[in-house]
Design an enzyme around this catalytic site. Sequence first.
Site, PDB file in Angstrom:
ATOM      1  N   ASP A 441       0.829  -1.208   0.000  1.00  0.00           N
ATOM      2  CA  ASP A 441       0.000   0.000   0.000  1.00  0.00           C
ATOM      3  C   ASP A 441       0.868   1.265   0.000  1.00  0.00           C
ATOM      4  O   ASP A 441       2.081   1.217   0.268  1.00  0.00           O
ATOM      5  CB  ASP A 441      -0.883  -0.031   1.261  1.00  0.00           C
ATOM      6  CG  ASP A 441      -2.210   0.687   1.089  1.00  0.00           C
ATOM      7  OD1 ASP A 441      -2.338   1.485   0.145  1.00  0.00           O
ATOM      8  OD2 ASP A 441      -3.105   0.472   1.929  1.00  0.00           O
ATOM      9  N   ASP A 506     -10.977   1.759  -3.151  1.00  0.00           N
ATOM     10  CA  ASP A 506     -11.580   1.450  -1.848  1.00  0.00           C
ATOM     11  C   ASP A 506     -13.098   1.591  -1.911  1.00  0.00           C
ATOM     12  O   ASP A 506     -13.780   1.317  -0.924  1.00  0.00           O
ATOM     13  CB  ASP A 506     -11.051   2.415  -0.777  1.00  0.00           C
ATOM     14  CG  ASP A 506      -9.668   1.995  -0.290  1.00  0.00           C
ATOM     15  OD1 ASP A 506      -9.276   0.852  -0.548  1.00  0.00           O
ATOM     16  OD2 ASP A 506      -8.996   2.824   0.350  1.00  0.00           O
TER      17      ASP A 506
HETATM   18  C1  DGJ Z   1      -5.893   1.810   1.908  1.00  0.00           C
HETATM   19  C2  DGJ Z   1      -6.277   0.608   1.105  1.00  0.00           C
HETATM   20  O1  DGJ Z   1      -6.777   0.992  -0.134  1.00  0.00           O
HETATM   21  C3  DGJ Z   1      -7.292  -0.200   1.902  1.00  0.00           C
HETATM   22  O2  DGJ Z   1      -7.725  -1.289   1.141  1.00  0.00           O
HETATM   23  C4  DGJ Z   1      -6.675  -0.643   3.192  1.00  0.00           C
HETATM   24  O3  DGJ Z   1      -5.626  -1.534   2.937  1.00  0.00           O
HETATM   25  C5  DGJ Z   1      -6.193   0.560   3.974  1.00  0.00           C
HETATM   26  N1  DGJ Z   1      -5.339   1.388   3.186  1.00  0.00           N
HETATM   27  C6  DGJ Z   1      -5.460   0.125   5.216  1.00  0.00           C
HETATM   28  O4  DGJ Z   1      -4.891   1.163   5.877  1.00  0.00           O
END
Ligand code: DGJ
Length: 685
Positions: A441, A506
Amino acid sequence: MKDHIVLTGRRSSLVLERIANGAPLWRHWGERVTPGDLPPRDEQPLSFSPDVVVPLSTAPGFGLGGFGQPLFSAHRDGRDFSCGWDSIEVEANETQLVVHLIDSIARIGLEQRFLLDPVSDVLTISATLTNRGELPLALCSLAPAILPLPPSSKTIRSFTGRHNAEFQELREAMPAHGWFREERRGLTGHGGPAGLFVLGDGAGWHRGPVHAVQLAWSGNSRLSIECDGPGWTLAAGEWLAPGEVRLAAGEAFATPELLATYSPDGLNGASANFHQAIRSRAPWAGRGMTPRPVHLNSWEGLYFDQDEARLMALADRAAAIGVERFVLDDGWFRGRPDDRSGLGDWQVDRAKYPDGLKPLADHVRKLGMEFGLWVEPEMVNPDSDLYRAHPDWALHIAGRAMVTARNQLVLDMSRADVRDYLFDALDALLGELPIAYLKWDHNRHLATAGNADGGASYHAQVMGTYALIDRVRAAHPGVEIESCAGGGGRIDAGIATRVERFWASDNLDAVSRTAIQRGFLAFMPPEMMGAHVGASPSHATGRVQPIEFRAGVALCGHFGVELDPARLNDVDRNLLAGWIATYKTHRDRLHSGQTWLGEEPGLMWQAVGDPAHLILFVTVIDPPTDRLAPVRLPMLTGDGDISVRPISAADATSATYSASWLAGTGLPLPHMAAHSIAMFILKAA
Ligand code: DGJ
C-alpha cells in the site's frame, strides 16, 4: 540508402523519413500502409515564417526555427538552451528503430528507441539523454518522443480521479490551442496512468481510428496535446520538479517507457492492444498465470479490530464459502491500534498475536487457503520507533514544516540505508511466515519531497521503490504482490512488471465500481483488477445493493470478498458462495482473450473471451422508461449459430441465435431492475 523507415505491426504502421541533418521525420503513424515511394513534403515556407521549414521529427529541438513541442528542455546555467542535431545514426528493421543523435554545439547526446510489437501493435518508446559537456546540464523536461496525431482527430478520452472515485472518464473535443494533464503528487494518481485515447473521425467503442498512449511510470507525469496545424502533436513523459535533474559531465537520464498504439477497431481495439502488451510485461509472462485465487481481505470486515481469535474465526468463515487466499490487512504490527501510529515498525503486535502471526498463517493454510499480508513499506508515522531513531529518513525540506497526511510521512526511498532497512524487515516476514502475497500500500501523496541534499526527490523516490520491489521479488520469487495506493492510486505499466494485481478502489459500491472498472480496463487487463464484494450499505457511499449486483460486478475482475461473511444472512451467504463457485468455473475465460465494452440505451455491457466462447455482463444502473434495448455484439462476425445461456443462481435455459442476428439486431434481454447485472455464456453452437 532508402530514404524511409517503415515499422509494420498487425494493423498499424509507422513511416519515417531519414534526413541527413536531423532526427527522422514523421510521415505516418496509423493504419497499416505499404508506403512505396514517399510523396514529397511541402517545403514551401508559410508567410511570416522561417525560410527553412522544420517538419515534425521524432526528437524536435527548440530555438532553431521549429516552434512546436520540443522533446526536451535543458540549459547549462542559462546557456545552451537551443538544440539541433548534427550527428545522426539510425538503425532500423521491420519492428525496431534506434536513433542516435548528437548536438555538438549544446553538447547533448540522445538515444531514442521505438519497438513495435507486431502481435499487440503496441509501440514501446524510450529516450536517454546524455550530457556530453563539461559543465552540469539542468534537464527541465524530457519526453520519450513527440508523436503526430492526424488532422481527422476529433475527441480526447482521458481520465481523472481521486480516492474512492478512480478512473472517471472525460471526453473533450480536440483543442484549438493545447491540452495538458500534469500529475505533481509524486504518484501515478487516482485518474489512472498518464494516458489517453484520441478518437478519429467516426470512432467509437468498436470501430474507427484510435491512437492511445500510457506512460509506464509510477510518479509525476505530463501529458500534452498541442495544435500543430493541420494536425496535433502528443507528448507524454515524466514531469520534473525544479532542479530535480542536473546531469554532471557524462551523466545520462532515461525516460520511462511510453506505450503507444493505433487501432482501426475503436476504443476496444486500442485497449485490447494495451492488454496484450501488459500481459507480456506481467511478472508471470513467459511462465503462465496461475488461476487467480478468490481473496478475502480483512480490511472492511474488521478494520483495526483484530486479534488472533477474531482473525482465525474470519478465516474459518472465508474457507467455508470457498475463499482461496486470506489477506490480513492493516493493524497487525506493533503500535497500530488505529491509523495514527506504528508505520515503520514491521514487527507483529504481540498484544494481538501473542505467538506472532505463525499460528494464524498456519491456520489459514490448514484451511486450504494461501496467506497474504498488508504492508506499507514506504511510510512512517512520526509516532513510531523507526521515526524516533531516524527522523532524517523521512523526505523533508530543511527549515520547512513536515506535511503529514493520514498522520504519516514518507521515507526517502533514494537512500540505500532506508531500502536496506525495509528489505530486511520484509525479508524477515517472508522468511518466517508462509506468505504467498503482499498487499503493498501507499496511502498519501508526496509533499515536502526533499532529499538529504535539499533537492526534489520525486524521480529518485520511484526508482528507489522499484529497486526495493525488485529486490524483494528476486529474494522471494514465489510471492505475489498487489499495488495499492489508497485504492487505485498506483496503477500503471511501470509497476505492472512488478505486481500481479492492482487494488482498483476502496469504493466497493457496485454502481461506482462499474465506472471505475471500465476506466481501469481501458489500460489494464481484467485478471489484474482486484474486485471485491463489499458490504451493503456500502462503506464508501452508504448505498444499499443486492448481493447479486455486488458479486456480478466483482466477477468482472480478479474476484474477492471484503466483508465478514458472519454479517450476511444465510440467504446472502449462500448466494455469495454460489458466485464464488461461478467465478471459479469461468475464471479461465474471464482472464484470457479480449475484453469488449459497449453501451446501449439504459445499459452498459462487457464481453470477455473470443467470438467462439464469450462471457457477457450486462449492467443496468437506471432502467429506461421503456424496455431495454437488445445488446448488439459486433465481435460476432461469423456465419454460424451461437447458444446463449444466462448464468444466475437459479437454473437458466439456453437459446440459440445466429451470430449475425446478435451482431446486427442484438441479444434480447429479460426485464432488469435498477442496480442489477446479468451474465450470459455465449458459445458457437
Ligand atoms: C488503503 C487501502 O486501499 C485499503 O484497502 C486498506 O488496505 C487501507 N489502506 C489500510 O490502511
